[in-house]
Structures are given as C-alpha cells and as structure tokens.
Design a protein around this motif. Structure first.
Motif, PDB file in Angstrom:
ATOM      1  N   GLU A  34       0.811  -1.225   0.000  1.00 47.80           N
ATOM      2  CA  GLU A  34       0.000   0.000   0.000  1.00 47.80           C
ATOM      3  C   GLU A  34       0.838   1.265   0.000  1.00 47.80           C
ATOM      4  O   GLU A  34       1.969   1.273   0.477  1.00 47.80           O
ATOM      5  CB  GLU A  34      -0.864   0.035   1.271  1.00 47.80           C
ATOM      6  CG  GLU A  34      -2.122  -0.770   1.164  1.00 47.80           C
ATOM      7  CD  GLU A  34      -2.991  -0.606   2.411  1.00 47.80           C
ATOM      8  OE1 GLU A  34      -3.897  -1.417   2.538  1.00 47.80           O
ATOM      9  OE2 GLU A  34      -2.755   0.319   3.232  1.00 47.80           O
ATOM     10  N   ARG A  36       1.661   4.468   1.785  1.00 43.33           N
ATOM     11  CA  ARG A  36       1.508   4.916   3.169  1.00 43.33           C
ATOM     12  C   ARG A  36       1.404   6.438   3.238  1.00 43.33           C
ATOM     13  O   ARG A  36       0.568   6.991   3.935  1.00 43.33           O
ATOM     14  CB  ARG A  36       2.706   4.410   3.990  1.00 43.33           C
ATOM     15  CG  ARG A  36       2.928   5.088   5.345  1.00 43.33           C
ATOM     16  CD  ARG A  36       1.827   4.787   6.358  1.00 43.33           C
ATOM     17  NE  ARG A  36       1.912   3.423   6.823  1.00 43.33           N
ATOM     18  CZ  ARG A  36       2.614   3.035   7.885  1.00 43.33           C
ATOM     19  NH1 ARG A  36       3.314   3.919   8.575  1.00 43.33           N
ATOM     20  NH2 ARG A  36       2.607   1.787   8.256  1.00 43.33           N
ATOM     21  N   LEU A 386      -9.520   0.433  -3.551  1.00 43.13           N
ATOM     22  CA  LEU A 386      -8.218  -0.238  -3.571  1.00 43.13           C
ATOM     23  C   LEU A 386      -7.230   0.415  -4.515  1.00 43.13           C
ATOM     24  O   LEU A 386      -6.042   0.514  -4.225  1.00 43.13           O
ATOM     25  CB  LEU A 386      -8.375  -1.696  -4.054  1.00 43.13           C
ATOM     26  CG  LEU A 386      -9.028  -2.727  -3.176  1.00 43.13           C
ATOM     27  CD1 LEU A 386      -8.997  -4.079  -3.881  1.00 43.13           C
ATOM     28  CD2 LEU A 386      -8.290  -2.821  -1.854  1.00 43.13           C
ATOM     29  N   THR A 387      -7.721   0.812  -5.702  1.00 41.34           N
ATOM     30  CA  THR A 387      -6.790   1.207  -6.753  1.00 41.34           C
ATOM     31  C   THR A 387      -7.352   2.365  -7.572  1.00 41.34           C
ATOM     32  O   THR A 387      -8.521   2.711  -7.458  1.00 41.34           O
ATOM     33  CB  THR A 387      -6.477  -0.023  -7.643  1.00 41.34           C
ATOM     34  OG1 THR A 387      -5.336   0.259  -8.446  1.00 41.34           O
ATOM     35  CG2 THR A 387      -7.636  -0.417  -8.539  1.00 41.34           C
ATOM     36  N   LYS A 395      -3.708   0.762  -2.830  1.00 41.20           N
ATOM     37  CA  LYS A 395      -2.649  -0.175  -3.196  1.00 41.20           C
ATOM     38  C   LYS A 395      -1.595   0.557  -4.036  1.00 41.20           C
ATOM     39  O   LYS A 395      -1.925   1.494  -4.783  1.00 41.20           O
ATOM     40  CB  LYS A 395      -3.223  -1.332  -4.028  1.00 41.20           C
ATOM     41  CG  LYS A 395      -4.238  -2.181  -3.267  1.00 41.20           C
ATOM     42  CD  LYS A 395      -3.593  -3.006  -2.181  1.00 41.20           C
ATOM     43  CE  LYS A 395      -4.626  -3.900  -1.504  1.00 41.20           C
ATOM     44  NZ  LYS A 395      -4.083  -4.519  -0.271  1.00 41.20           N
TER      45      LYS A 395
END
Ligand code: ZN
Length: 504
Positions: A34, A36, A386-387, A395
């Motif tokens: 991921e 951060r 997520l993306t 991610k």
C-alpha cells in the motif's frame, strides 16, 4: 503480490493522478502493498526502506481496463470489416477447443499485454465453451495472479445462442444451416449458475487480487429467469454483474421488439441493476436509461475503440456524467478493440466526446478523462477503494512513465501530455501491490519468450481445429449480415440531452 521489502520510497518523480497531483515533484512511501504517505521531495522514510530513484519519471496510478475478453487474446488480426453481429456470428472460431491449460495461457497473454502498456487491473468477461466451469475460472484467475495483475473475472454466459436470440434470424437461414446452428444449443441456465456457484465457493485467490463476478452476456441472449438467478447468486456471494447493454442499434431494436421497452428498462424491471452492475458500451441509451443507471449507482464501461471498430456508434459519455452516472473506460477484446492499450482507449474516449455538440463546454477535458480511466473504471470493478489513485491507503498500483521520451519534450502539462500524446511507449516500470511487474519495459513475473513459444504452439493447434467451424461461419455470414443490416436500418428513437445520435 507482496514486495520482499516492507518499506519502499519513490524519490524524484513527478506525481499525477488527476485529483490531488498535477505533475509536481513529490516522494511516495510504500508500506508492503500500500501507499503509506505522499509528501514533498525529501519525505521522511524508515532508514531500512528501499529507495527507488524515479528522476525524470512521471508517476501515474495504474490504468484500469473496465471491459475486456481475455479468451480471445489469441485472435489478434483475425477479422476485418466485421459488425458486432458478424463478430458474434464468428464466435465458434475463437476458443471452443480450449482446454484448461489454454484458458490459463489466454488469460496470461491478455494480462501481459495490458501490464506492458500500463494497465494494472481489468474486468475480464471470459468465455468458456460450452459453459463456465469452476476449474476453468480458477485457471483464468491464476493466469492473472501469475502475471501479478489485478482482475475481476466474469464468466460470459447465455441460455440462447446468437442465432436464436434475434427474432426471425433462424427462420431466415437455409434449413441445413439452421440445423447446424440449432445443434450448437446453449447450455441450460441451471447448469451455468451451478458452475458459477461452485467457482465462487471454491475460489482460493486473494479477492483483492483476482475476484469473480457474473457475466450474463446480452439481455436478449438470456431469459429473464436467468438474469434473476444471476442476481440471486450475486447477492449471495457479494459478486458483481456485468452485461453488454445496447451496444449496437440491432440490439436496441431487438430489445424494443421483444420487451416493448429499452434494454435498460428491461434489466431494471428484473432487478438486475444496482451499485454492483456494469453496463458495457451503453451506446443506444436515452436520457431515462442514463438516469435509471445513475439512480441505482451502476457503472458504464465505455469502449470507444471497439465502438468505432465495429461501427456501433458513440456512447453519450458527457451526458452520462452530467446525470451522475459512473463511467469507466475499457479496451474491449483483441477481436474488436484490437490493442488492449488503455492509453489509446482513454484518448479516443476524450476525442469521441467532441462529436455530439459543437459546444466545447460539453467535451471531456484531459483531467476528467484520466479519472474515467482510473477511478471510474476501478469503481466499476468494485476496486474503487483499492486502486486508481495515488493516495495513502490505496494499493501501490503505479506506472512510471519515462519523461525523456519525445512526447514529453518539452514538458508543459503533465495531464494533457499524458492523455493526448502517450501511447504506452513511455511505460518504464509498472508496479502492482508494491511489486514490480514490469521493470525497464521488461516483464518480471513471467518469462516472455516462454509465453511466446506457448502461444505459438496453441495458435497452430487452434487454427488446425477451427477449419470446420470456419466453413460454417463463412456460409452464415451472408444471411446474417443482410438480416442484421436490415434490422439496423429500422427507426429507433433516442432522447438525448446533448447532441443527437446518428440515424434517428
Ligand atoms: Zn464485450
């Protein structure tokens, strides 16, 4: 895929995601798979973090392909002047003799083509003949997982074949051909649903990497009871549904003849449309259809390349966005969108938005186009959280574009040069979940030479085996072509906010 080192820090890059980042320099800290933290150059990072030098590179979120068909990835260059209906007529030529290993290979080939051109996730409506199987879907999923790509795999299904689905077409065929295509009976819906249920139960791949959905292919190819069964199964397993909706005028005309309403209204009445529903193409839809899809929180997968290649028309994307409908961008398949290249697809999505009206205020700009090809598509896949973004908590799915390439000389505007000039030639690294899938233009997860050799072997075999099907397709082509052109010449009225579709 998890990177071997917990922390990685990308330094020296320019960042672009069309939302928070417009091409200014910034550093990016990756923790496992991921993102951060993102901050100005010199961002503090753990001492043991791996430093990735990205000077002279533009970091963008991985592009997300909202609609493709991996099963026909070997069929590149096989058809020329085909309408959608002639392409469907030729479907026996594609993947009917595939064994398990072949399905795995076809998915791997599609995935390899996509990641090499900067796409990190896709919605693959994969077709197995004669029906989906738990083992086949697992093999397809494994193909994506082995390349390291994210995917939603939706088995394409129907309980009527193409010739049965269009009223009057069977009757128009000479008796001998009619018997032949009638023999190619579609599978009972119960069996297809049971296979999907098994596949959903048996699924072992991490659902954030590859997950299953359901793909009842085209409204008039599926009985209402089949759609209802798909909806029930989707609800039971939290799986999404993806259907081709009003892709061609023939489909819109047939839908009106069969159901007495638009295809979108028909699906809505069956309870199919919801936030987990994607309507692919949606070219021949009207104001009310768009509102209906928007109100239900559904998505549209816009496939501009395919719509041009098959001559199906131009989807009213700006009007969709104006009513709050989510739109993603897809390449469609190797047989109709040709290259599985999301840079090409997003550019065409942008240009095509300009033909409905002479008023530039109604055209897509570069920034909106990038959002469609990233966050818009990701939401359609169910991967919206997520993306598709360069943002903490997402991610680490990213593409490193080489700013030394001539399309960035001089470097004036990150988003416009990326959307209007990039073709994929600047794709340098592709990272998915913190791991490099492509590095310096080379696939890292699979052996490209071995892939080529495996594909060549399978291709030779498929060509040998498809000779009989080829003869049948050629015999059908004339009648099917004439019948469908006549259908496409019938009047069909589309109410639109912006501009008007051709041929009303
Ligand atoms: Zn499709």
């Amino acid at each position: 895929m998890i990177a071997s080192q917990r922390y990685q820090v990308v330094r020296g890059a320019r960042l672009l995601d069309g939302i928070s980042h417009d091409g200014a320099h910034g550093d990016l800290l990756i923790d496992g798979d991921e993102i951060r933290e993102i901050g100005p150059p010199g961002l503090e990072a753990p001492a043991d973090g791996l430093v990735i030098d990205a000077a002279d590179q533009l970091l963008i979120p991985g592009l997300v392909n909202a609609h493709t068909h991996g099963d026909v990835s070997l069929a590149k260059g096989l058809g020329d002047r085909l309408s959608l209906e002639l392409l469907l007529n030729a479907s026996p030529l594609t993947s009917e003799t595939f064994c398990l290993e072949d399905k795995y290979l076809a998915a791997k080939l599609a995935a390899a083509e996509m990641v090499l051109s900067g796409c990190t996730a896709c919605y693959d409506l994969f077709s197995e003949f004669p029906m989906p199987s738990a083992e086949g879907l697992a093999a397809v999923g494994q193909g994506y997982a082995d390349v390291g790509m994210r995917a939603v795999v939706a088995p394409l299904m129907a309980d009527r074949n193409f010739w049965q689905a269009i009223p009057g077409l069977l009757e128009a065929l000479p008796p001998k051909l009619r018997d032949e295509v009638d023999r190619s009976q579609s599978v009972p819906a119960d069996a297809a649903i049971a296979a999907c249920r098994q596949a959903l139960k048996d699924w072992t791949i991490d659902r954030d990497q590859v997950r299953l959905a359901l793909g009842p292919t085209i409204p008039h190819h599926c009985e209402p009871s089949f759609f209802r069964a798909c909806r029930a199964l989707a609800d039971e397993f939290g799986a999404a549904i993806h259907t081709h909706v009003a892709e061609s005028k023939v489909q819109a005309v047939v839908g009106m003849e069969k159901f007495g309403k638009t295809l979108t209204a028909h699906l809505d009445e069956l309870g199919v449309i919801g936030p987990d529903f994607t309507a692919a193409h949606a070219v021949w839809i009207d104001d009310e259809d768009m509102r209906r899809l928007a109100d239900r929180g559904a998505s549209v997968a816009h496939n501009p390349t395919s719509n041009l290649r098959l001559g199906t028309g131009v989807a009213p994307v700006k009007a969709m966005l104006d009513v709050g409908l989510n739109v993603g961008v897809g390449t469609d398949a190797s047989t109709c969108g040709d290259a599985l290249n999301m840079f090409e697809a997003q550019r065409l999505a942008n240009y095509l938005s300009r033909i409905h009206s002479p008023d530039p205020d109604t055209w897509l700009d570069a920034k909106t186009t990038l959002k469609l090809a990233t966050t818009g598509s990701a939401r359609g896949l169910g991967f919206g959280n997520l993306t598709g973004r360069l943002a903490p908590g997402f991610k680490a799915d990213m593409v490193f574009l080489d700013l030394k390439k001539i399309q960035y000389v001089p470097f004036n505007n990150a988003v416009r040069q990326m959307v209007y000039q990039e073709t994929g030639t600047a794709v340098h690294h592709v990272m998915i979940g913190g791991a490099f899938v492509v590095q310096a233009g080379e696939l890292q997860t699979i052996n490209y030479s071995a892939l080529r050799a495996d594909v060549a072997r399978l291709n030779d075999r498929v060509h040998d085996e498809s000779e009989m099907a080829d003869a049948l397709v050629r015999q059908l082509e004339g009648v099917v072509g004439d019948f469908c052109v006549a259908l496409a010449q019938k009047p069909y009225h589309v109410h639109r906010f912006v501009g008007i579709q051709r041929d009303l």
